[in-house]
Design an enzyme around this catalytic site. Structure first.
Site, PDB file in Angstrom:
ATOM      1  N   LYS A 126      45.522  32.860  63.589  1.00  0.00           N
ATOM      2  CA  LYS A 126      44.859  31.675  63.035  1.00  0.00           C
ATOM      3  C   LYS A 126      45.386  30.468  63.787  1.00  0.00           C
ATOM      4  O   LYS A 126      46.496  30.503  64.337  1.00  0.00           O
ATOM      5  CB  LYS A 126      45.180  31.519  61.542  1.00  0.00           C
ATOM      6  CG  LYS A 126      44.183  30.679  60.780  1.00  0.00           C
ATOM      7  CD  LYS A 126      42.929  31.473  60.450  1.00  0.00           C
ATOM      8  CE  LYS A 126      41.902  30.661  59.691  1.00  0.00           C
ATOM      9  NZ  LYS A 126      40.801  31.524  59.222  1.00  0.00           N
TER      10      LYS A 126
HETATM   11  P1  NAD Z   1      33.364  24.004  56.136  1.00  0.00           P
HETATM   12  O1  NAD Z   1      34.249  22.975  56.697  1.00  0.00           O
HETATM   13  O2  NAD Z   1      32.061  24.308  56.803  1.00  0.00           O
HETATM   14  O3  NAD Z   1      33.018  23.697  54.594  1.00  0.00           O
HETATM   15  C1  NAD Z   1      34.018  23.437  53.648  1.00  0.00           C
HETATM   16  C2  NAD Z   1      33.350  22.957  52.375  1.00  0.00           C
HETATM   17  O4  NAD Z   1      34.363  22.719  51.390  1.00  0.00           O
HETATM   18  C3  NAD Z   1      32.589  21.644  52.515  1.00  0.00           C
HETATM   19  O5  NAD Z   1      31.440  21.670  51.684  1.00  0.00           O
HETATM   20  C4  NAD Z   1      33.586  20.606  52.009  1.00  0.00           C
HETATM   21  O6  NAD Z   1      32.951  19.427  51.534  1.00  0.00           O
HETATM   22  C5  NAD Z   1      34.227  21.380  50.887  1.00  0.00           C
HETATM   23  N1  NAD Z   1      35.550  20.872  50.538  1.00  0.00           N
HETATM   24  C6  NAD Z   1      36.519  20.400  51.350  1.00  0.00           C
HETATM   25  N2  NAD Z   1      37.575  19.990  50.641  1.00  0.00           N
HETATM   26  C7  NAD Z   1      37.291  20.222  49.359  1.00  0.00           C
HETATM   27  C8  NAD Z   1      37.970  20.021  48.136  1.00  0.00           C
HETATM   28  N3  NAD Z   1      39.192  19.480  48.112  1.00  0.00           N
HETATM   29  N4  NAD Z   1      37.362  20.409  46.988  1.00  0.00           N
HETATM   30  C9  NAD Z   1      36.130  20.961  47.018  1.00  0.00           C
HETATM   31  N5  NAD Z   1      35.420  21.162  48.127  1.00  0.00           N
HETATM   32  C10 NAD Z   1      35.998  20.811  49.283  1.00  0.00           C
HETATM   33  O7  NAD Z   1      34.272  25.349  56.043  1.00  0.00           O
HETATM   34  P2  NAD Z   1      33.785  26.842  55.980  1.00  0.00           P
HETATM   35  O8  NAD Z   1      33.744  27.393  57.369  1.00  0.00           O
HETATM   36  O9  NAD Z   1      32.583  26.939  55.110  1.00  0.00           O
HETATM   37  O10 NAD Z   1      35.036  27.554  55.280  1.00  0.00           O
HETATM   38  C11 NAD Z   1      35.182  27.541  53.854  1.00  0.00           C
HETATM   39  C12 NAD Z   1      36.207  28.609  53.470  1.00  0.00           C
HETATM   40  O11 NAD Z   1      35.783  29.894  53.938  1.00  0.00           O
HETATM   41  C13 NAD Z   1      37.601  28.404  54.038  1.00  0.00           C
HETATM   42  O12 NAD Z   1      38.563  28.856  53.126  1.00  0.00           O
HETATM   43  C14 NAD Z   1      37.612  29.299  55.267  1.00  0.00           C
HETATM   44  O13 NAD Z   1      38.903  29.691  55.664  1.00  0.00           O
HETATM   45  C15 NAD Z   1      36.801  30.466  54.741  1.00  0.00           C
HETATM   46  N6  NAD Z   1      36.191  31.291  55.777  1.00  0.00           N
HETATM   47  C16 NAD Z   1      35.354  30.751  56.694  1.00  0.00           C
HETATM   48  C17 NAD Z   1      34.767  31.592  57.638  1.00  0.00           C
HETATM   49  C18 NAD Z   1      33.758  31.085  58.638  1.00  0.00           C
HETATM   50  O14 NAD Z   1      33.182  31.920  59.348  1.00  0.00           O
HETATM   51  N7  NAD Z   1      33.481  29.798  58.713  1.00  0.00           N
HETATM   52  C19 NAD Z   1      35.078  32.958  57.659  1.00  0.00           C
HETATM   53  C20 NAD Z   1      35.931  33.460  56.688  1.00  0.00           C
HETATM   54  C21 NAD Z   1      36.478  32.622  55.746  1.00  0.00           C
END
Ligand code: NAD
Length: 412
Positions: A102
């Site tokens: 990561k």
């Molecule tokens: P992103 O940045 O696209 O979206 C994050 C979302 O969370 C946004 O809507 C943001 O406004 C919201 N957010 C941020 N801070 C917040 C808070 N304090 N309270 C509530 N909402 C909040 O990120 P993502 O890629 O969608 O990732 C989201 C989660 O999924 C993370 O934990 C990430 O590690 C996990 N994840 C992502 C992927 C991927 O392919 N992108 C894969 C596996 C896991």
């Protein structure tokens, strides 16, 4: 407990179900390599911003390191270490030929211009360039990064080492990205939930769902849920959330999100206002945390009313909350399983880049569904056979595979 102590608590618990030596457990609960770099960036107003960047490679016994890059004000070495470890168990559980890694840069991407983010990304890529590689370590997007970030990383790396589309996944289609990858994590979440519903004899189309986080993962999950007929009654982003018992107009919300309009601004128009705290405690069938880690904790776990929690975010549940939820009979689809559609889609993209052969999106989605369903069934079989939770089963399956590869390689 710090995030890495929490993840290691799950690892040790799983090790208790297996025959793992203390020596090997020491190897598997520590990182192989941790790189911390300084990332100085000339800001648009002439000042110099100096940021901290991290790349942690947890374990590479089963293949090249794989894991996303996070841009967030709270990204630090401890969080990145924990997320790298989770990637090791996730790639093993899914049967992908990868280890776990990561990365992150401690910055606020929303307070930076596009040019500043580009300079930051190029600097960071150059700083970690010697430890990543197409057969060594392949980054991907995570919170605060996206396909454009990956395009800059790929360009910076290729400028130094030669054309290398397979150095990152989650790229734009024009640069070797895979049709289906952007949606893969959110779709995978729903494929996993659908497999669980079949096993538990529930009809997904009759369930109500609340989704916290409306970024890449949450928004694609919401879209897929609606296509399956489920009722998405609440969603939120960092600005706050919206709630409507009759079901939200997810398509209209997606259009707003595309225009970068905060969800909270649509309150009264596309739903009633709700907070991120309230959303977690709504009376719904399924709760999907899809934003940040640690949102379900000792302080709020007893108030969760959902009977199924699908961990689309990484590490959204602390071990204390995990226990409280299990005791209350809540079924948890753990992060290493539920959100593994992202890294599975990344594997498909990487394989296509190496072969210089692009699949059609239908094939991508069909293969993704197969992998998610198989991993869910293996996890559920183990859990039922051994009388343990899905999380313990998922960690145990991943741990056994990594332990076996580590032993074969002679790590201990
Ligand atoms: P992103 O940045 O696209 O979206 C994050 C979302 O969370 C946004 O809507 C943001 O406004 C919201 N957010 C941020 N801070 C917040 C808070 N304090 N309270 C509530 N909402 C909040 O990120 P993502 O890629 O969608 O990732 C989201 C989660 O999924 C993370 O934990 C990430 O590690 C996990 N994840 C992502 C992927 C991927 O392919 N992108 C894969 C596996 C896991």
């Amino acid at each position: 407990m710090s995030p890495i102590e929490e993840v290691n608590a799950y690892v040790r618990e799983a090790a208790g179900l297996l025959d793992i030596s203390d020596d090997l457990l020491t190897v598997l609960t520590t990182s192989y390599r941790e790189v911390t770099v300084q990332v100085p960036v000339r800001l648009d107003d002439g000042r110099l911003g100096v940021y901290r960047g991290y790349r942690v490679q947890h374990n590479g016994a089963r293949g090249p390191y794989k894991g996303g890059i996070r841009y967030h004000p709270e990204a630090d070495i401890d969080e990145v270490r924990a997320l790298a470890s989770l990637m090791t168990w996730k790639t093993a559980l899914m049967g992908l030929p990868y280890g776990g890694a990561k990365g992150g840069v401690q910055c606020d991407p929303h307070a930076m211009s596009g040019r500043e983010l580009e300079r930051l990304t190029r600097r960071f890529t150059n700083a970690i360039g010697h430890v990543i590689g197409v057969q060594r370590d392949i980054p991907a997007p995570d919170v605060g990064t996206n396909a454009q970030t990956m395009a800059w990383m790929m360009d910076a790396y290729s400028g130094r080492y030669g054309h290398s589309p397979a150095i990152v996944t989650g790229k734009p289609l024009e640069l070797g990205g895979a049709p289906g990858r952007e949606a893969a994590t959110g779709r995978g979440v729903v494929y996993c939930l659908a497999a669980a519903c079949r096993r538990w004899k529930l009809d997904l189309a009759t369930l109500t769902v609340a989704v916290q986080g409306f970024g890449n993962v949450g928004s694609w999950a919401a879209r897929e849920l609606v296509e399956c007929g489920a009722r998405v009654v609440a969603v939120s982003d960092v600005s706050g959330g919206l709630h409507d018992e009759r079901g939200l107009d997810v398509v209209a919300l997606l259009e707003r999100a595309d225009r970068r309009e905060p969800l909270a601004a649509a309150a009264g128009h596309l739903g009633d206002a709700t907070t991120n705290t309230e959303l977690l405690e709504l009376d719904v069938d399924v709760l999907i945390p899809a934003a940040l880690g640690g949102v379900l904790h000792e302080g709020n776990a007893r108030s969760v009313q959902a009977s199924i929690v699908v961990e689309a975010a990484n590490h959204p549940t602390t071990p204390e909350a995990d226990k409280l939820l299990q005791d209350a009979g809540v079924r948890i689809l753990p992060d290493v399983l539920a959100n593994a559609g992202g890294v599975t889609g990344s594997y498909f993209e990487w394989a296509q880049d190496i072969q210089v052969f692009q699949w059609k999106e239908d094939r991508f989605n069909a293969e993704l569904r197969d992998v998610m369903e198989r991993a869910f069934c293996e996890t559920a079989d183990f859990a039922e056979g051994r009388g343990v939770s899905l999380r313990q089963a998922a960690f145990a399956i991943g741990l056994e595979r990594v332990a076996h590869a580590s032993t074969l390689r002679g790590y201990v």
